[in-house]
Enzyme design. Structure first.
Site, PDB file in Angstrom:
ATOM      1  NE  ARG A 109      -3.879   1.734   2.743  1.00 34.37           N
ATOM      2  CZ  ARG A 109      -5.131   1.472   2.371  1.00 34.37           C
ATOM      3  NH1 ARG A 109      -5.420   0.302   1.832  1.00 34.37           N
ATOM      4  NH2 ARG A 109      -6.088   2.352   2.549  1.00 34.37           N
ATOM      5  CD  GLN A 139     -13.360  -0.727  -1.673  1.00 32.78           C
ATOM      6  OE1 GLN A 139     -12.685  -0.748  -0.643  1.00 32.78           O
ATOM      7  NE2 GLN A 139     -14.619  -1.154  -1.694  1.00 32.78           N
ATOM      8  CG  ASP A 231     -13.253   6.995  -1.785  1.00 33.10           C
ATOM      9  OD1 ASP A 231     -13.357   6.764  -0.564  1.00 33.10           O
ATOM     10  OD2 ASP A 231     -12.200   6.832  -2.411  1.00 33.10           O
ATOM     11  CB  CYS A 271     -14.153   2.137  -0.657  1.00 32.42           C
ATOM     12  SG  CYS A 271     -13.266   3.689  -0.565  1.00 32.42           S
ATOM     13  NE  ARG A 298     -10.900  -4.251  -0.165  1.00 32.26           N
ATOM     14  CZ  ARG A 298     -10.048  -3.345   0.338  1.00 32.26           C
ATOM     15  NH1 ARG A 298     -10.514  -2.223   0.886  1.00 32.26           N
ATOM     16  NH2 ARG A 298      -8.742  -3.543   0.279  1.00 32.26           N
TER      17      ARG A 298
END
Length: 322
Positions: A109, A139, A231, A271, A298
């Site tokens: 990430r 996602q 989002d 998300c 997820r």
């Protein structure tokens, strides 16, 4: 479906064909059914380890990867910038090569997507994108699985994105048309998606016969949409822009007024984490909101990616309708 993903990287959905995306969703459905609903134990990651490099905070990506890999019998190792030398005493190249000798895959990430590309070039094991500045492919798989479960299929659905032209949207733009989904996108001026990705999305829509709309009007985007999506307006690393962004996004909150423009069978996705200025409580906690099913998925979709990239296992259950 003759799909073989073992040994591949998972960096962006643009690199995956329609059949490969459907295969990953089929795999996720299979694992969810067998493990969650039938109570089976599938130690498909027995003897395998996963290196998890996180430059940013995470709830869902970290928990889904750690618990999912462990549930499959593997050993996940969570590494922050305080835990390893990455970027301080050791180069990305060296880190990728060292981790390749000790683990079976790397989930990273990162702030800069180029770091993932370099890691993929230098590593000899699969690299999985756990979020970058450009994309959030894990996602989007969870979102598609959630919609497939709810509607019984994806083809023909219209998604309305109302918000920032960010990494989540850009992963939708690279993949929705491949699954036969139409996209209606509303972003404020100055907050549009990357032009290069917009061109890819236009090409995909033309190739797969779907519709693509880009506008600055949230209600135009929501018109007849089956799915309303948003989002965060302020992503990690953009905190200094908060005042400017809140001003620019006035009128972009998703409310029941927005939903009046949508199709009668509309649903809502986010998300997470969510802030009330993005979507009000009435929509967020409504029966049409699928956000918590989406969050759980997820786990099943990241497990599907790991199983597909690291094993020869094939789904045992009947392929769903997409």
């Amino acid at each position: 479906m003759n799909v073989h993903l073992k040994g591949r990287d998972f960096l962006t959905l643009q690199n995956y064909t329609a059949d490969e995306l459907k295969y990953l969703l089929w795999m996720a459905s299979d694992l969810k059914q067998r493990i969650k609903h039938k109570g089976e134990y599938l130690p498909l990651m027995q003897g395998k380890s996963l290196a998890m490099i996180f430059e940013k905070r995470s709830t869902r990506t970290r928990l889904s990867a750690e618990t999912g890999f462990a549930l499959l019998g593997g050993h996940p190792s969570f590494l922050t910038m305080q835990d390893i030398h990455l970027g301080t005493n050791e180069s990305l190249t060296d880190t990728a090569r060292v981790l390749s000798s000790m683990t079976n895959a790397i989930l990273a990430r990162v702030y800069n997507h180029n770091d993932l590309d370099l890691m993929a070039k230098e590593a000899t094991i699969p690299i999985i994108n756990g979020l970058s500045n450009l994309y959030h492919p894990l996602q989007i798989l969870a979102d598609y699985l959630t919609l497939q479960e709810h509607y019984g299929g994806l083809k023909g659905l219209t998604m309305a994105w109302i918000g920032d032209g960010n990494n989540v949207l850009q992963s939708f733009m690279e993949s929705a048309a491949k699954l036969g989904m139409h996209l209606r996108i509303a972003t404020p001026r100055g907050f549009e998606p990357d032009l290069r990705i917009t061109k890819i999305s236009e090409q995909n829509s033309k190739e797969y016969g779907t519709k693509l709309l880009l506008t600055t009007d949230p209600l135009e985007a929501a018109d007849s949409a089956n799915v309303l999506v948003t989002d965060t307006w302020i992503s990690m690393g953009q905190e200094e822009e908060k005042k400017e962004r809140l001003k620019a996004f006035q009128g972009y909150q998703i409310t029941m007024q927005t939903a009046k423009s949508a199709a009668s069978n509309w649903t809502f996705l986010h998300c997470l984490p969510r802030k009330p200025e993005e979507v009000d409580d009435e929509v967020f906690y409504s029966p049409q909101s699928l956000v918590f099913q989406e969050a759980e998925n997820r786990k099943w979709t990241i497990m599907a990616v790991m199983v597909s990239l690291l094993t020869d296992y094939s789904p045992q259950l009947r392929k769903p309708t997409f």
